[in-house]
Design a protein around this motif. Structure first.
Motif, PDB file in Angstrom:
ATOM      1  N   ASP A   1      -8.332  -5.851   2.954  1.00  0.00           N
ATOM      2  CA  ASP A   1      -7.992  -6.492   1.682  1.00  0.00           C
ATOM      3  C   ASP A   1      -8.132  -8.004   1.761  1.00  0.00           C
ATOM      4  O   ASP A   1      -8.599  -8.651   0.813  1.00  0.00           O
TER       5      ASP A   1
ATOM      6  N   GLU B   1     -13.323   0.175  -0.654  1.00  0.00           N
ATOM      7  CA  GLU B   1     -12.763   1.416  -1.177  1.00  0.00           C
ATOM      8  C   GLU B   1     -13.017   2.571  -0.216  1.00  0.00           C
ATOM      9  O   GLU B   1     -12.152   3.427   0.009  1.00  0.00           O
TER      10      GLU B   1
ATOM     11  N   MET C   1      -0.085   4.788   1.367  1.00  0.00           N
ATOM     12  CA  MET C   1      -0.393   4.995   2.770  1.00  0.00           C
ATOM     13  C   MET C   1       0.774   5.594   3.538  1.00  0.00           C
ATOM     14  O   MET C   1       0.605   6.396   4.419  1.00  0.00           O
TER      15      MET C   1
ATOM     16  N   THR D   1       0.851  -1.186   0.000  1.00  0.00           N
ATOM     17  CA  THR D   1       0.000   0.000   0.000  1.00  0.00           C
ATOM     18  C   THR D   1       0.886   1.234   0.000  1.00  0.00           C
ATOM     19  O   THR D   1       0.993   1.940   0.985  1.00  0.00           O
TER      20      THR D   1
ATOM     21  N   GLU E   1      -6.828   6.664   4.490  1.00  0.00           N
ATOM     22  CA  GLU E   1      -5.951   7.663   3.883  1.00  0.00           C
ATOM     23  C   GLU E   1      -6.142   9.010   4.567  1.00  0.00           C
ATOM     24  O   GLU E   1      -5.175   9.743   4.822  1.00  0.00           O
TER      25      GLU E   1
ATOM     26  N   VAL F   1      -5.847  -1.716   6.671  1.00  0.00           N
ATOM     27  CA  VAL F   1      -5.918  -1.820   5.206  1.00  0.00           C
ATOM     28  C   VAL F   1      -5.771  -3.280   4.782  1.00  0.00           C
ATOM     29  O   VAL F   1      -6.541  -3.797   3.964  1.00  0.00           O
TER      30      VAL F   1
ATOM     31  N   HIS G   1     -10.607   2.363   2.649  1.00  0.00           N
ATOM     32  CA  HIS G   1      -9.306   2.909   2.215  1.00  0.00           C
ATOM     33  C   HIS G   1      -9.312   4.437   2.254  1.00  0.00           C
ATOM     34  O   HIS G   1      -8.322   5.058   2.669  1.00  0.00           O
TER      35      HIS G   1
END
Length: 350
Positions: free
Chosen positions: A344, A307, A16, A13, A314, A340, A310
């Protein structure tokens, strides 16, 4: 709670952070493990503060072997801003007790039988005892908060508790209500879950620094991280497994609570599928989850939910860039990266 560490390979990631990927809970928690052990020991000592005739309930609730995620946030925030001291331990104990009280009550409301891999307090005894003992936990947490030399901590804990309970009421008011918008959903999440994450970070910062902007920064981090966490938890309830989660799943829809994947399904579905969703939620039966799962998959509601997780994580990382030391914020960044990866993995395994 966060699922057990997955054996799946961690996906990179890069957006991140620039830190080395952190794939396990142990790697993140090791630097604050002595703090968490101290919190656990002090929680166990609180058992003796209850009436002898209800000690067994206190012992069962306070020694549940949870991950103490909110306590970890207290410690990681303190390390990011300076040093950990004994007051941080006390604050972590207070917040954990408030959280435990909400879990005891939630399990009654949801009729959940399993929590942290074992029977809930209500399943072991009964709903009346669980509700009243949850009240005892709230009261004891406020008693501990009142031990601070100023009323600031007690006031903040009382206000946060009020917010959490108000969020639960709002969610209950909108059961099976398909006019319940995403905006309202996220407001409820911020109140009922993210508030205690924000309190953990804000109180920890207040014990470490005097600058108001630092406390505000940490509160914003807690709100963003806590919201992502609850969306993840809502996804686990629909797409996860009880063996991994260690708690009863499917309780939200059984009680008519509309979480993000279902709201996304409602937004995306055609008229026929909307009618099917409405029928399933209104007349929930043992086999309803199988039928709903097909609709959730048809409209890719898990992918869209991940999403959004995420995006919130973020946002949490963005707030940390205001901190003066990149080394200090590494633990908090690691925590966001861990969530995260958990999200996933859920996406891969569902």
């Amino acid at each position: 709670m966060l699922a057990a560490d997955s054996k799946a390979v961690c996906a990179p990631t890069p957006k991140m952070s620039n830190a080395e990927p952190v794939c396990t809970w142990k790697e993140i928690i090791d630097p604050v493990e002595p703090f968490l052990e101290a919190v656990g020991q002090r929680l166990a000592k609180q058992v003796a503060a209850f009436d002898p005739d209800i000690v067994r309930y206190a012992d069962y609730a306070l020694n549940g072997q949870g991950k103490h995620l909110r306590a970890a946030l207290v410690a990681l925030t303190a390390k990011a801003l300076g040093k950990v001291n004994d007051s941080h331990i006390t604050v972590a104990v207070i917040i954990e007790m408030v959280h435990l009280a909400t879990l005891v009550h939630d399990d009654v409301i949801d009729e959940a039988e399993i929590r942290r891999g074992r029977p809930t307090l209500a399943a072991n005894w009964n709903n009346e005892i669980a509700v009243l003992f949850g009240d005892c936990l709230f009261a004891h947490a406020l008693t501990l908060a009142a031990s601070f030399p100023t009323p600031d901590v007690c006031r903040a804990v009382a206000m946060a508790t009020n917010t959490v309970c108000s969020g639960e009421i709002l969610q209950s008011q909108h059961r099976r209500d398909f006019s319940f918008t995403r905006e309202k959903y996220f407001r409820v999440l911020e109140m009922k879950t993210a508030e205690l994450f924000a309190l953990s970070c804000e109180l920890s910062a207040g014990l470490s620094v005097t600058a108001v902007e630092r406390r505000t920064t940490m509160r914003q981090f807690g709100l963003a991280f806590g919201t992502a966490y609850q969306v993840y938890d809502d996804c686990v309830d629909l797409f996860g497994s009880e063996a991994v989660a260690g708690k009863s799943l499917g309780t939200d829809l059984a009680k008519g609570k509309l979480t993000l994947p279902v709201l996304l399904l409602w937004e995306r579905a055609d008229a026929a599928d909307r009618a099917a969703v409405h029928e399933l939620v209104d007349g929930w039966q043992a086999d309803s989850m199988t039928r709903l799962a097909a609709l959730l998959e048809k409209y890719d509601t898990l992918g869209a939910s991940l999403e959004i997780i995420h995006q919130y994580l973020e946002k949490a990382c963005q707030t940390l860039r205001a901190l003066p030391s990149s080394n200090g914020r590494a633990g908090l960044l690691g925590l966001t990266e861990y969530l995260v990866r958990q999200a996933d993995v859920l996406g891969v395994c569902a």
